[in-house]
Scaffold this motif. Structure first.
Motif, PDB file in Angstrom:
ATOM      1  N   THR A  18       4.124   1.903   2.307  1.00 62.64           N
ATOM      2  CA  THR A  18       5.423   2.076   1.658  1.00 62.64           C
ATOM      3  C   THR A  18       6.099   3.345   2.150  1.00 62.64           C
ATOM      4  O   THR A  18       7.278   3.340   2.520  1.00 62.64           O
ATOM      5  CB  THR A  18       5.243   2.157   0.131  1.00 62.64           C
ATOM      6  OG1 THR A  18       4.667   0.931  -0.319  1.00 62.64           O
ATOM      7  CG2 THR A  18       6.575   2.374  -0.569  1.00 62.64           C
ATOM      8  N   LEU A  19       5.338   4.438   2.166  1.00 60.80           N
ATOM      9  CA  LEU A  19       5.932   5.712   2.574  1.00 60.80           C
ATOM     10  C   LEU A  19       6.427   5.659   4.017  1.00 60.80           C
ATOM     11  O   LEU A  19       7.413   6.291   4.373  1.00 60.80           O
ATOM     12  CB  LEU A  19       4.914   6.842   2.406  1.00 60.80           C
ATOM     13  CG  LEU A  19       4.565   7.189   0.958  1.00 60.80           C
ATOM     14  CD1 LEU A  19       3.365   8.124   0.907  1.00 60.80           C
ATOM     15  CD2 LEU A  19       5.753   7.823   0.236  1.00 60.80           C
ATOM     16  N   GLY A  48       0.840  -1.199   0.000  1.00 58.31           N
ATOM     17  CA  GLY A  48       0.000   0.000   0.000  1.00 58.31           C
ATOM     18  C   GLY A  48       0.878   1.252   0.000  1.00 58.31           C
ATOM     19  O   GLY A  48       2.009   1.230   0.493  1.00 58.31           O
ATOM     20  N   VAL A  49       0.350   2.329  -0.547  1.00 62.04           N
ATOM     21  CA  VAL A  49       1.154   3.553  -0.663  1.00 62.04           C
ATOM     22  C   VAL A  49       1.559   4.082   0.712  1.00 62.04           C
ATOM     23  O   VAL A  49       2.728   4.407   0.954  1.00 62.04           O
ATOM     24  CB  VAL A  49       0.375   4.620  -1.456  1.00 62.04           C
ATOM     25  CG1 VAL A  49       1.049   5.968  -1.351  1.00 62.04           C
ATOM     26  CG2 VAL A  49       0.257   4.198  -2.917  1.00 62.04           C
ATOM     27  N   ALA A  50       0.599   4.161   1.626  1.00 61.24           N
ATOM     28  CA  ALA A  50       0.910   4.707   2.951  1.00 61.24           C
ATOM     29  C   ALA A  50       1.916   3.807   3.668  1.00 61.24           C
ATOM     30  O   ALA A  50       2.866   4.288   4.299  1.00 61.24           O
ATOM     31  CB  ALA A  50      -0.363   4.856   3.773  1.00 61.24           C
TER      32      ALA A  50
END
Lengths: 381, 563
Positions: free
Chosen positions: A264-265, A260-262
């Motif tokens: 990953t960040l 997921g993007v969050a």
């Protein structure tokens, strides 16, 4: 012996250089573009052999890559490598930066329109992938046997099926070993390769060939698959009693676990990379009847900046009815700092020719992008 | 020695073959004249292409010529030069390697948050000249060399209303570079003097962009920036961007609340002030709000303010938190959400805009932080940085009530889909070349053709080891699925972060006649765009095609296979 592929590739490259000079007029002023990247690596190994000897070794490995893009299609690529080019003398217990030499591993022109590609010069041949993909400090120790590096030659490639079902490419290459001054090394000179040294690919004319089929980014329901099938025949060098031939097949599978993007960040990206490769060498090293099989498997868990690696290689050598079984397994754990520095610790167990050894080591790698698409000339319209 | 001779001979024969082939296939001129001729004919070639474009489209397309007297060619100033680093007081070896001094502290928060220079439309027209200057500005304790519009590092704010005519004269005062403008997020014409990426403005030249914002255009926060392929990252990183706000016809959004524009940019500078292109590591990367390092944001206890973030950094993805506070997200990319979303952190992808309502807490000081972010094994790690200080003091106020959009965006979940497409972002092994559907950008190739009126579903797939940010010009989309998981309708976006080894499914309408023409979709991490992760799209009107005997635009310029 004539080498039609080599000659035709040179002609093709010359043609495309000429044609691409006038193409993309809008972008011409931005070129040439220079990119350079330097990798500095320190590696400490503590090797304990079953015969009771110990070797403590500190090495420096360096690599400096330069790429000059003359236009969107044509580039010059070079790779200067520094590593231990001469092994420590038998019986040495401590080796600190000994036998280090720097040499030009690659220097070639490349033309590519992303469908058709031509390489001409000195480069590593596209046979097998385990020698650069196997993770861990010691993972590639056996499989680097079959890396076809430092060969002068020409390669033609053609890509198809560009994206929907992955990218597929066939390539053929015609090459020979480097016997120019580039075969020597600075600091510690490893010597000038000559015909008398013999060995496969060390031939008068480029009469070694590799044909390879690569598939990358083939999307499966559970991950992304890449694979390679490759065949090679290597010209006989002086004194060789057989012609080495090879077949290789390998894959790697990318399995995202948390992407997921969050996540990953925040540093929680997680994936597993699985890799396997099998290679058969007939008449290995130009010795008639000497056949070597390699079987390599690895798994890497990536968790944000952390990585955990496991790999194993079986190497079976058969000659005149005798078979020697070599084994290597290794594990490593590492961490990436700010995307350009990594520190890893590893352990390996080797059973090579009946001699066992255990290796503990650590590796610190720093990558410096000293010139990221630098443009030398002003851009004017 | 023999080997050296052989190598020289080989190189000479290659050079000879190259030259001979050029002579044989290229022209009747000797080889040495080929490159000179190519150079001289370049301008003519562009003029011919633009004239053809004008003939086919009927739109005015400018070729901006530089004055005859050009200054001498100079080496570019942005070459990464290790020798410029000196042992300045705040730039030790340790700093260079580990960037230890980068994050400002509370004591650095001395100045209140300023507002960038603003230009407003009057009587339905915004008429403004943006002159690019290379300048030296003070940012906190740093003096840095930037390129800016009208000397405003944060970028002048252009404030318009739906239906306004926008006239922006761009004067290129850069020493040695061409440039252009992209009006990010606007659904305006991509042709002629509109949001036309075919235009390039030479050093010393000027170009007038002129287009009308449709009367039905969504109000909200947009921005403009250089979109010069191959150097867009450089120019945006240097400061060439600014904010564009479309206010609602009756006034502005949340008129009862104090509005704080927050333009997010970053820079890296050597001790001598030379801004240098972001190297892979961003060790000395410093992030600013409205061109300020660690500004103070004043609030009263309980007060609700409207903070309007625009991510104008070339490559960064922000992850912003404010200790002790929550954010009420009310709009993204200029589009109101159906209802506010309350969150502890705001993720703002490259080029993204986020409007949030912030309710001030108890009196005190609170640090606004851009948290540490990772963009993948092949990407970057950005260290956390304090970017502002919120100071809450004074009389108590009452927070604004929860926000609910008066007119939520249409839900595209149940519309007919005319076409499904796949867009795949990939990179080569050493992350040097970036691809869309296996190809790097070619300005002369139309990659996608869409008939006007289509409603399409695109799957954006990221087959790489780093995040990418999909952006399409002229069109907004609704995110339907992320990694196969259905998403609620949270309004329209013009950019979306695509997960590594994952997919985003989006739907968009290509039914606004104003967007007919050629424009682009690409990764908005500008480093990736400059390295080729961009493609051309042409929206054509089938009725207009049928009515004309002229060859359509796409056939004149199409080199590759249209899909």
């Amino acid at each position: 012996m004539t080498a039609p592929l080599f000659r035709n590739a040179a002609l093709l490259l010359a043609c495309v250089v000429a044609s691409s000079a006038s193409a993309h007029a809008q972008n011409v002023d931005f070129y040439p573009i220079i990119s350079t990247e330097t990798q500095l690596q320190f590696q400490y190994d503590h090797i304990r052999s079953s015969d009771g000897t110990t070797l403590k070794r500190l090495n420096f490995n360096g690599a400096h890559q330069t790429i000059v893009d003359f236009n969107p299609f044509l580039s010059f690529n070079s790779l200067i490598t520094m590593e231990q080019v001469r092994d420590p003398m038998p019986g040495t217990s401590t080796s600190i930066f000994s036998g280090e030499g720097a040499y030009a591993e690659e220097a070639y022109m490349r033309w590519s329109d992303q469908v058709t590609g031509v390489k001409l010069g000195k480069f590593t041949q596209n046979f097998g992938r385990a020698w650069y993909m196997t993770p861990g400090i010691y993972g590639a120790d056996f499989v680097s046997d079959y890396q076809l590096s430092e060969k002068w030659g020409a390669e033609l490639s053609y890509a198809f099926g560009l994206y929907k079902f992955g990218r597929h490419q066939v390539s053929i290459s015609d090459f020979m070993a480097d016997r120019t001054f580039l075969s020597e090394s600075l600091f510690t000179n490893r010597g000038h390769l000559s015909l008398n040294d013999g060995g496969p690919t060390n031939t008068v004319a480029p009469n070694s060939y590799v044909a390879t089929y690569d598939a990358t980014n083939v999307v499966l329901p559970w991950g992304t698959l890449s694979y390679q099938l490759s065949a090679a025949t290597l010209g006989r060098g002086e004194g060789d009693t057989g012609t080495e031939q090879r077949l290789g097949a390998g894959f790697n599978l990318n399995l995202p676990i948390r992407n997921g993007v969050a996540e990953t960040l925040r540093g929680g990206f997680t994936k597993i990379n699985l890799m396997g490769e099998a290679v058969r060498r007939w008449n290995a090293d130009g010795i008639a009847g000497r056949n070597i099989d390699y079987l390599t498997g690895s798994a890497e868990l990536v968790y944000g900046p952390w990585f955990f690696d496991l790999s194993a290689t079986d190497r079976n050598t058969a000659l005149a009815g005798d078979t020697t079984k070599d084994r290597l397994w290794q594990a490593a754990i590492g961490y990436n700092f700010l995307a350009d520095t990594s520190l890893s610790f590893g352990v390996a167990r080797k059973d090579e020719g009946g001699a066992m050894s255990t290796i503990f080591g650590t590796q610190l790698t720093y990558t410096l992008t000293s010139c990221d698409r630098c443009q030398i000339l002003a851009k004017k319209h | 020695m023999k080997s050296v001779t052989s190598l020289k001979l080989a190189l000479l024969s290659l050079a000879g073959m190259t030259a001979m082939t050029a002579w044989t296939f290229g022209a009747q001129n000797p080889p040495s004249a080929i490159s000179e001729q190519a150079r001289q004919s370049k301008d003519d070639l562009i003029k011919t292409e633009l004239a053809e474009l004008q003939r086919l489209t009927g739109a005015k397309v400018d070729f901006c010529e530089a004055p005859e007297t050009k200054p001498p060619v100079r080496h570019r100033r942005k070459i990464y030069d290790l020798t410029t680093r000196s042992s300045a007081q705040d730039d030790t070896i340790i700093d260079r390697l580990f960037g230890t001094n980068a994050s400002p502290s509370i004591s650095d928060a001395r100045l209140p948050l300023g507002t960038p220079l603003e230009y407003r439309s009057a009587r339905g027209v915004l008429d403004v000249t943006l002159t690019i200057k290379e300048d030296r500005v003070q940012v906190g304790k740093y003096q840095i060399n930037v390129a800016s519009y009208n000397g405003e590092y944060a970028g002048p704010v252009l404030r318009v209303k739906p239906g306004d005519l926008v006239r922006v004269k761009l004067v290129n005062g850069l020493d040695d570079e061409v440039t252009n403008l992209h009006f990010h997020g606007l659904e305006v014409t991509p042709k002629g003097s509109g949001d036309n990426m075919m235009i390039s403005v030479s050093q010393g030249a000027a170009h007038q962009y002129e287009f009308r914002i449709p009367a039905t255009h969504r109000p909200g926060v947009y921005w403009y920036h250089s979109h010069m392929h191959l150097i867009a990252e450089d120019q945006v990183f240097d400061g060439l961007s600014g904010t564009l706000i479309i206010d609602p016809p009756g006034g502005r959004d949340f008129p009862q609340l104090r509005e704080q524009l927050m333009v997010l940019k970053n820079f890296q500078a050597s001790p001598s002030g030379e801004s240098y292109k972001p190297d892979k590591t961003y060790r000395r990367d410093l992030r600013t709000i409205n061109g300020q390092l660690m500004p103070r944001i004043e609030m009263r206890p309980g007060e609700t303010q409207l903070w309007r973030f625009t991510n104008q950094a070339a490559n960064l993805i922000y992850r912003i938190t404010l200790k002790g506070h929550k954010f009420r997200v009310v709009a993204r990319d200029g589009t109101p959400l159906p209802a506010e979303i309350v969150t502890d952190e705001i993720i703002i992808g490259s080029a993204g805009r986020v409007d949030v309502l912030v309710d001030a807490g108890d009196p005190g000081e609170y640090i606004l932080v851009d948290e540490r972010t990772f963009t993948g094994p092949q990407g970057n790690e950005f260290r956390a940085q304090n970017i502002g200080l919120v100071v809450v003091s004074g009389p108590q106020s009452r927070p604004a009530p929860p926000f609910v959009a008066s007119r939520p965006s249409e839900d595209l979940a149940n519309v007919r889909i005319d076409k499904q497409r796949l867009v795949v972002f990939t990179e080569d092994d050493d992350a040097r070349h970036y691809f869309v559907n296996g190809r790097s950008f070619d300005h002369a190739r139309i990659d996608t053709r869409v008939p006007l009126g289509n409603i399409e579903e695109w799957t954006i797939r990221n087959s790489s080891d780093e995040l990418h940010v999909f952006h399409i010009h002229q069109v907004t989309f609704q995110v339907m699925e992320v990694n196969g998981v259905k998403q609620p309708n949270e309004g329209r976006l013009d950019s979306v972060i695509v997960p590594m080894w994952g997919e985003v499914k989006i739907r968009m309408r290509f039914d606004n006649p104003v967007i007919v023409g050629q424009f682009m979709y690409h990764c908005h991490i500008l480093e990736h765009e400059d390295r080729g992760m961009m493609a051309n799209i042409e929206v054509y009107d089938p009725k207009a095609l049928a009515a004309t005997t002229s060859p359509p635009l796409h056939k004149a310029s199409m080199k590759g296979q249209a899909r």
